[in-house]
Scaffold this motif. Structure first.
Motif, PDB file in Angstrom:
ATOM      1  N   LYS A 130       0.827  -1.212   0.000  1.00  0.00           N
ATOM      2  CA  LYS A 130       0.000   0.000   0.000  1.00  0.00           C
ATOM      3  C   LYS A 130       0.860   1.262   0.000  1.00  0.00           C
ATOM      4  CE  LYS A 130      -3.976   2.239   0.597  1.00  0.00           C
ATOM      5  NZ  LYS A 130      -5.062   2.201  -0.401  1.00  0.00           N
ATOM      6  N   MET A 131       1.950   1.233   0.752  1.00  0.00           N
ATOM      7  CA  MET A 131       2.734   2.437   0.986  1.00  0.00           C
ATOM      8  C   MET A 131       4.022   2.501   0.176  1.00  0.00           C
ATOM      9  SD  MET A 131       2.187   2.474   5.101  1.00  0.00           S
ATOM     10  CE  MET A 131       2.903   4.084   5.345  1.00  0.00           C
ATOM     11  N   GLY A 132       4.326   1.450  -0.567  1.00  0.00           N
ATOM     12  CA  GLY A 132       5.566   1.452  -1.334  1.00  0.00           C
ATOM     13  C   GLY A 132       6.782   1.626  -0.450  1.00  0.00           C
ATOM     14  N   LEU A 133       6.849   0.847   0.651  1.00  0.00           N
ATOM     15  CA  LEU A 133       7.892   1.061   1.645  1.00  0.00           C
ATOM     16  C   LEU A 133       9.298   0.800   1.118  1.00  0.00           C
ATOM     17  CD1 LEU A 133       6.271  -0.294   4.940  1.00  0.00           C
ATOM     18  CD2 LEU A 133       6.513   2.061   4.159  1.00  0.00           C
ATOM     19  N   ALA A 134       9.421   0.127  -0.021  1.00  0.00           N
ATOM     20  CA  ALA A 134      10.741  -0.091  -0.601  1.00  0.00           C
ATOM     21  C   ALA A 134      11.405   1.224  -1.017  1.00  0.00           C
ATOM     22  CB  ALA A 134      10.637  -1.026  -1.809  1.00  0.00           C
ATOM     23  N   ASP A 135      10.608   2.294  -1.133  1.00  0.00           N
ATOM     24  CA  ASP A 135      11.151   3.595  -1.550  1.00  0.00           C
ATOM     25  C   ASP A 135      11.822   4.354  -0.406  1.00  0.00           C
ATOM     26  OD1 ASP A 135      10.248   3.170  -4.088  1.00  0.00           O
ATOM     27  OD2 ASP A 135       8.504   4.497  -3.930  1.00  0.00           O
ATOM     28  N   TYR A 136      11.728   3.836   0.833  1.00  0.00           N
ATOM     29  CA  TYR A 136      12.152   4.615   1.992  1.00  0.00           C
ATOM     30  C   TYR A 136      13.360   4.005   2.701  1.00  0.00           C
ATOM     31  CZ  TYR A 136       7.644   6.779   1.223  1.00  0.00           C
ATOM     32  OH  TYR A 136       6.582   7.430   0.652  1.00  0.00           O
ATOM     33  N   ARG A 137      14.100   4.879   3.373  1.00  0.00           N
ATOM     34  CA  ARG A 137      15.258   4.445   4.138  1.00  0.00           C
ATOM     35  C   ARG A 137      14.807   3.720   5.409  1.00  0.00           C
ATOM     36  NH1 ARG A 137      18.858   9.996   4.422  1.00  0.00           N
ATOM     37  NH2 ARG A 137      18.881  10.477   2.190  1.00  0.00           N
ATOM     38  N   CYS A 138      15.399   2.568   5.678  1.00  0.00           N
ATOM     39  CA  CYS A 138      15.144   1.841   6.910  1.00  0.00           C
ATOM     40  C   CYS A 138      16.180   0.729   7.019  1.00  0.00           C
ATOM     41  CB  CYS A 138      13.723   1.270   6.939  1.00  0.00           C
ATOM     42  SG  CYS A 138      13.417   0.041   5.664  1.00  0.00           S
ATOM     43  N   ASP A 139      16.222   0.081   8.174  1.00  0.00           N
ATOM     44  CA  ASP A 139      17.108  -1.067   8.383  1.00  0.00           C
ATOM     45  C   ASP A 139      16.246  -2.223   8.866  1.00  0.00           C
ATOM     46  OD1 ASP A 139      18.949  -2.976   9.079  1.00  0.00           O
ATOM     47  OD2 ASP A 139      20.272  -1.604  10.162  1.00  0.00           O
ATOM     48  N   ARG A 140      15.879  -3.101   7.958  1.00  0.00           N
ATOM     49  CA  ARG A 140      14.948  -4.175   8.277  1.00  0.00           C
ATOM     50  C   ARG A 140      15.544  -5.203   9.236  1.00  0.00           C
ATOM     51  NH1 ARG A 140      10.973  -5.094   3.147  1.00  0.00           N
ATOM     52  NH2 ARG A 140      10.919  -2.915   2.451  1.00  0.00           N
ATOM     53  N   SER A 141      16.833  -5.153   9.468  1.00  0.00           N
ATOM     54  CA  SER A 141      17.444  -6.078  10.419  1.00  0.00           C
ATOM     55  C   SER A 141      17.294  -5.608  11.859  1.00  0.00           C
ATOM     56  CB  SER A 141      18.934  -6.253  10.094  1.00  0.00           C
ATOM     57  OG  SER A 141      19.657  -5.047  10.344  1.00  0.00           O
ATOM     58  N   GLU A 142      16.914  -4.333  12.045  1.00  0.00           N
ATOM     59  CA  GLU A 142      16.783  -3.755  13.377  1.00  0.00           C
ATOM     60  C   GLU A 142      15.353  -3.883  13.887  1.00  0.00           C
ATOM     61  OE1 GLU A 142      19.057  -2.242  15.413  1.00  0.00           O
ATOM     62  OE2 GLU A 142      20.635  -2.845  14.008  1.00  0.00           O
ATOM     63  N   PRO A 143      15.156  -3.916  15.234  1.00  0.00           N
ATOM     64  CA  PRO A 143      13.793  -3.861  15.769  1.00  0.00           C
ATOM     65  C   PRO A 143      13.078  -2.614  15.253  1.00  0.00           C
ATOM     66  CG  PRO A 143      15.359  -4.393  17.505  1.00  0.00           C
ATOM     67  CD  PRO A 143      16.178  -4.008  16.300  1.00  0.00           C
ATOM     68  N   HIS A 144      11.828  -2.774  14.901  1.00  0.00           N
ATOM     69  CA  HIS A 144      11.023  -1.665  14.364  1.00  0.00           C
ATOM     70  C   HIS A 144      11.673  -1.042  13.133  1.00  0.00           C
ATOM     71  CE1 HIS A 144       8.831  -2.095  18.121  1.00  0.00           C
ATOM     72  NE2 HIS A 144       9.940  -1.867  18.793  1.00  0.00           N
ATOM     73  N   TRP A 145      12.469  -1.847  12.443  1.00  0.00           N
ATOM     74  CA  TRP A 145      13.158  -1.437  11.221  1.00  0.00           C
ATOM     75  C   TRP A 145      14.045  -0.203  11.427  1.00  0.00           C
ATOM     76  CZ3 TRP A 145       9.803  -2.233   6.210  1.00  0.00           C
ATOM     77  CH2 TRP A 145       9.475  -3.600   6.106  1.00  0.00           C
ATOM     78  N   GLY A 146      14.464  -0.006  12.664  1.00  0.00           N
ATOM     79  CA  GLY A 146      15.377   1.092  12.961  1.00  0.00           C
ATOM     80  C   GLY A 146      14.710   2.412  13.260  1.00  0.00           C
ATOM     81  N   PHE A 147      13.365   2.454  13.261  1.00  0.00           N
ATOM     82  CA  PHE A 147      12.666   3.705  13.550  1.00  0.00           C
ATOM     83  C   PHE A 147      12.560   3.902  15.066  1.00  0.00           C
ATOM     84  CE2 PHE A 147      11.013   2.691   9.271  1.00  0.00           C
ATOM     85  CZ  PHE A 147      11.370   3.874   8.628  1.00  0.00           C
ATOM     86  N   ALA A 148      12.914   5.085  15.532  1.00  0.00           N
ATOM     87  CA  ALA A 148      12.948   5.368  16.963  1.00  0.00           C
ATOM     88  C   ALA A 148      11.566   5.608  17.556  1.00  0.00           C
ATOM     89  CB  ALA A 148      13.833   6.589  17.228  1.00  0.00           C
TER      90      ALA A 148
END
Length: 412
Positions: free
Chosen positions: A170-188
């Motif tokens: 739905k959101m096209g999350l592949a377009d955004y910066r993140c770290d999928r190996s981190e909890p919550h994908w690295g979002f604080a």
């Protein structure tokens, strides 16, 4: 050029169908009552309740708005001001879940849906003291959403995780910066996720060296285009003409005067969109600041309709909390472009990152909506725009215009 007259509940912020909305309100109310048994109300909510209780006119209008909505058969989840305040307190620490079918991104708007468009409700949600205290409540919620406890739904768990397969599509999350190996994908925090940044190259600036190409400043769907806008309008009527002096409140007179007869483009954002703002042209920022305003004020002419706040978007550009950034374009034939980023309901935190006197290149970041953002306008001086890339009628079932893509062509 103008929008269609079809009623639209825009942006996937709340459920489309009233039956689903009513069920969601009842669920929120039940959770709020349960929480109130073990937790005291937040100080900002107590202060809001005290304001309503000590102001006889405000209390009368809010109580009557609730009573009128109930008398019309709407299921609110509460029957009086005290019960409403219990819900407001619960929502001050609410983490929105993902739901593409029954979205709950603006739960307080959902709870207030009907009282705010009752005759007595219009006065409540325009009251300066009420809006000032409501701002403190929303700031409290924004503070929660900026902390680690807001990450409840920043998971891959279906159906409500913001990283589940349905959400990613739905959101096209592949377009955004993140770290999928981190909890919550690295979002604080939730707000860290909501104001996520694009990956390099995800939204290239269209024809950056061509000054005639004006790019889209927000990832938004077209809502309206109006020509020959006047400096001062009766913006409370149903046609909602743009009232430029009001939209640009606080701007210097000489700046406002340059927009007499302006062309205004307006777009609306979805809960699933990218929420950062970018410069539509290259130039120097001659003004950048926030304007205080209302949060849930709708237009009487729209009547008792749950979509009233959405359908009042022209009106909200003149009365809602907003950020105003004016750019003097490098191209003299374009002149000044005013960017008005409008917060509505919970989505009212407008953060400016550019400053007066700064030179920006087309596509540079100007700011962002911290938790949300629902509508924005670009205001052009008369006879600047040759044509817009978007054409009416504007429809809800099309993808939003991506940021940094061509919005209009100037006659340079």
């Amino acid at each position: 050029m103008s929008m269609t007259n079809t009623k639209r509940r825009l942006g996937n912020w709340m459920p489309q169908e009233e039956q689903a909305a009513a069920r969601a309100r009842l669920q929120i109310a039940a959770a709020a009552r349960e929480r109130s048994r073990s937790a005291p109300a937040a100080p900002v909510v107590r202060q809001l309740a005290e304001l309503v209780q000590r102001d006889a006119v405000l209390r009368m209008n809010l109580s009557r708005a609730i009573d009128d909505a109930l008398a019309r058969g709407y299921e609110l989840g509460y029957t009086d001001v005290d019960e409403l305040m219990t819900i407001v307190d619960y929502l001050a620490s609410y983490a929105p879940p993902f739901d593409a079918q029954v979205p709950l991104a603006t739960p307080l708007n959902l709870v207030l849906d009907w009282p705010m468009c009752m005759p007595s409700g219009y006065a409540v949600f325009r009251d300066p003291a009420f809006n000032a205290q409501l701002r403190h409540v929303l700031e409290c919620w924004c503070g929660f959403l900026s902390g680690p406890h807001s990450r409840t739904h920043l998971t891959t768990d279906a159906p409500h995780g913001w990283f589940c397969d349905a959400a990613q599509r739905k959101m096209g999350l592949a377009d955004y910066r993140c770290d999928r190996s981190e909890p919550h994908w690295g979002f604080a925090s939730w707000n860290d996720f909501f104001t996520r940044r694009l990956r390099p190259g995800a939204r290239p600036v269209e024809e950056p060296a061509n000054p005639a190409v004006i790019v889209n400043a927000c990832e938004a769907s077209p809502y309206d285009v109006r020509d020959n806008c006047r400096l001062r309008e009766r913006f409370w009527i149903k046609t909602q003409p743009y009232s430029l002096r009001d939209m640009l409140a606080g701007s210097a007179t000489e700046i406002v005067q340059r927009f007499s007869g302006a062309c205004v483009y307006q777009g609306y954002l979805s809960a699933f969109n990218y929420h950062r703002w970018h410069a539509p042209v290259s130039g120097t920022i001659v003004q950048a600041g926030n304007v205080s305003g209302t949060y849930y004020s709708a237009l009487e002419a729209e009547g008792a309709d749950a979509r009233g706040l959405n359908d009042s978007q022209g009106y909200t550009t003149a009365v809602a909390a907003r950020a105003v950034i004016v750019i003097e374009a490098d191209e003299p034939a374009i002149g000044m472009v005013a960017c008005v980023f409008v917060g509505m309901a919970e989505v009212s935190s407008c953060r400016i990152v550019a400053s007066t006197g700064q030179h920006v290149a087309k596509g540079d970041e100007l700011g962002f909506f911290q938790y949300g953002g629902s509508t924005y306008c670009l205001i052009f001086q008369p006879d600047v725009i040759r044509e817009f890339s978007v054409k009416p009628p504007y429809r809800d079932n099309v993808a939003p215009l991506k940021v940094n893509t061509r919005l209009a062509l100037a006659g340079v």
